[in-house]
Design a protein around this motif. Structure first.
Motif, PDB file in Angstrom:
ATOM      1  N   LEU A  40      54.591  18.216  85.988  1.00 31.76           N
ATOM      2  CA  LEU A  40      54.899  16.845  84.902  1.00 31.76           C
ATOM      3  C   LEU A  40      54.014  17.800  84.134  1.00 31.76           C
ATOM      4  CD1 LEU A  40      55.039  13.939  86.984  1.00 31.76           C
ATOM      5  CD2 LEU A  40      56.803  15.905  87.159  1.00 31.76           C
ATOM      6  N   TRP A  41      53.403  18.198  83.505  1.00 28.90           N
ATOM      7  CA  TRP A  41      52.105  18.522  82.705  1.00 28.90           C
ATOM      8  C   TRP A  41      52.789  19.731  82.243  1.00 28.90           C
ATOM      9  CZ3 TRP A  41      48.384  15.664  80.102  1.00 28.90           C
ATOM     10  CH2 TRP A  41      47.640  15.036  81.028  1.00 28.90           C
ATOM     11  N   ALA A  77      43.833  24.478  77.714  1.00 28.33           N
ATOM     12  CA  ALA A  77      42.509  25.140  78.249  1.00 28.33           C
ATOM     13  C   ALA A  77      41.992  23.790  79.124  1.00 28.33           C
ATOM     14  CB  ALA A  77      41.919  26.323  77.547  1.00 28.33           C
ATOM     15  N   TRP A  78      41.422  22.305  77.776  1.00 29.87           N
ATOM     16  CA  TRP A  78      41.531  21.377  78.888  1.00 29.87           C
ATOM     17  C   TRP A  78      41.653  21.019  79.847  1.00 29.87           C
ATOM     18  CZ3 TRP A  78      43.203  16.048  77.990  1.00 29.87           C
ATOM     19  CH2 TRP A  78      42.576  15.479  78.913  1.00 29.87           C
ATOM     20  N   ILE A  79      43.621  20.593  79.927  1.00 25.81           N
ATOM     21  CA  ILE A  79      43.939  20.842  80.726  1.00 25.81           C
ATOM     22  C   ILE A  79      43.983  21.278  82.381  1.00 25.81           C
ATOM     23  CG2 ILE A  79      46.214  19.744  81.658  1.00 25.81           C
ATOM     24  CD1 ILE A  79      47.644  19.525  78.806  1.00 25.81           C
ATOM     25  N   SER A  80      43.892  22.596  82.275  1.00 33.97           N
ATOM     26  CA  SER A  80      44.281  23.780  82.755  1.00 33.97           C
ATOM     27  C   SER A  80      42.821  23.567  83.801  1.00 33.97           C
ATOM     28  CB  SER A  80      43.909  24.623  82.685  1.00 33.97           C
ATOM     29  OG  SER A  80      45.676  25.508  82.409  1.00 33.97           O
ATOM     30  N   VAL A 110      45.172  11.744  88.261  1.00 33.45           N
ATOM     31  CA  VAL A 110      45.974  12.329  86.895  1.00 33.45           C
ATOM     32  C   VAL A 110      45.878  14.113  86.433  1.00 33.45           C
ATOM     33  CG1 VAL A 110      45.389  12.851  84.499  1.00 33.45           C
ATOM     34  CG2 VAL A 110      44.993  10.171  85.217  1.00 33.45           C
ATOM     35  N   PHE A 111      44.985  14.417  87.191  1.00 32.67           N
ATOM     36  CA  PHE A 111      45.338  15.978  86.921  1.00 32.67           C
ATOM     37  C   PHE A 111      45.614  17.130  87.935  1.00 32.67           C
ATOM     38  CE2 PHE A 111      42.439  14.275  83.867  1.00 32.67           C
ATOM     39  CZ  PHE A 111      42.901  14.760  82.844  1.00 32.67           C
TER      40      PHE A 111
END
Length: 343
Positions: free
Chosen positions: A192-193, A246-249, A175-176
């Motif tokens: 994509l994010w 920030a959470w995604i990164s 996912v990440f």
């Protein structure tokens, strides 16, 4: 009724006037110039693999540049954004390892805590009326100390323990931090994010009432409050948006390397702000776009990797970045003046 007395709202706007009114126009011109420059001076720049690398470098900045741009349009800054990314990764890693839980539990806890940090910034800003520079500088210092202090206290070193062998790691990595193959070229999932965030942020700004609120509080928050705009909620929401980025990164950082260095992230907040400014956001607020922030991040990615592809000394990167910031700011100011002159 004569033509001169017609309602101005009913008059058609010329394509040129519409183009000049776009805040990302200057950054697009700059991006084309940078692309052509490195295409000429770096032989490998136009290779598909090289462009994929450029897009990946751009996406790691762009994921944060998008919510930072929305925050700047709303008239505020967040100097804690860089270290918040590291905090998010550390929380996810240490909670998963110490609780011997599925890594997705740590990811969920990290999301809640990171959003709470963003909401705290917004709450303190709206309640104290202190400048966002002071509020987020304080958060930056606290998070920097907590990142290092808790990591050494819990793990005994400045880095976290590996979580690569824990349950849920493969799916979280997909996912990440996964790489998709398109036409024989590897495309990082962060791209994509990034594109998804740009699309959602553009929709919010241009198609929703919340977007109108963001522009209003950034232009003049007292006037916005007078006409019923929920200024406090809007700003808290914007800071929460930065926390979500920030959470995604942070999860990408963690699942790319499965360990996190507690001192990472310091200084990255300036890069996010630079990308937003290059993309057309005004320091004073009330003007900018999500697409512009994406173009600014793309310019950053092209420059950082283009220097490597051209085999130049990477020590010159900061010089080029500073020059682009000044030129983009001047170009954006000129474009805005031309747009105002044609209205």
């Amino acid at each position: 009724m004569t033509a001169t007395s017609a309602d101005e709202r009913l008059l058609e706007t010329s394509p040129l006037r519409k183009l000049l009114a776009r805040p990302e126009l200057g950054s697009v011109v700059g991006a084309i110039a940078v692309f052509v420059f490195f295409a000429v001076f770096a032989d490998s720049f136009l290779r598909a693999s090289s462009l994929s690398t450029v897009l990946y470098a751009s996406s790691t900045i762009g994921i944060m540049a998008v919510p930072v741009a929305l925050l700047m349009i709303g008239g505020e800054f967040d100097l804690s954004a860089g270290v918040m990314v590291t905090s998010s990764a550390l929380i996810s890693s240490m909670f998963s390892f110490q609780m011997t839980a599925n890594v997705w539990v740590g990811v969920g806890v990290s999301l809640l805590v990171t959003l709470a940090i963003g909401a705290f910034n917004g709450f303190m800003l709206t309640r104290t009326r202190l400048p966002s520079f002071i509020i987020t500088l304080g958060t930056f210092l606290m998070l920097t100390g907590m990142n290092l202090g808790f990591t050494k206290l819990i793990d005994g070193t400045v880095s976290t323990k590996t979580i690569a062998d824990m349950e849920g790691f493969p799916s979280a990595h997909d996912v990440f931090a996964s790489t998709l193959t398109v036409g024989g070229v590897g495309i990082k999932v962060t791209i994509l994010w990034w594109l998804a965030l740009v699309a959602v942020a553009s929709w919010i700004l241009l198609r929703t009432r919340t977007g109108n609120w963001i522009f209003a509080v950034g232009g003049n928050q007292d006037a916005a409050r007078a006409v019923g705009v929920p200024v406090a909620k809007t700003k808290i929401g914007l800071y929460t948006g930065v926390a979500f980025g920030a959470w995604i990164s942070g999860q990408h950082l963690l699942f790319s390397y499965d360990v996190v260095q507690s001192g990472e992230g310091v200084g990255n907040e300036l890069i996010y702000i630079i990308a937003a400014v290059i993309g057309g956001c005004l320091i004073t607020g009330g003007y900018g776009s999500a697409v512009g922030s994406a173009v600014g991040a793309f310019i950053f990615g092209m420059t950082s990797k283009g220097i490597v592809f051209a085999e130049w000394n990477p020590d010159w990167f900061k010089f080029f970045l500073g020059a682009m910031l000044l030129l983009a700011t001047l170009l954006n100011a000129w474009v805005r003046k031309r747009a105002e002159a044609t209205t």
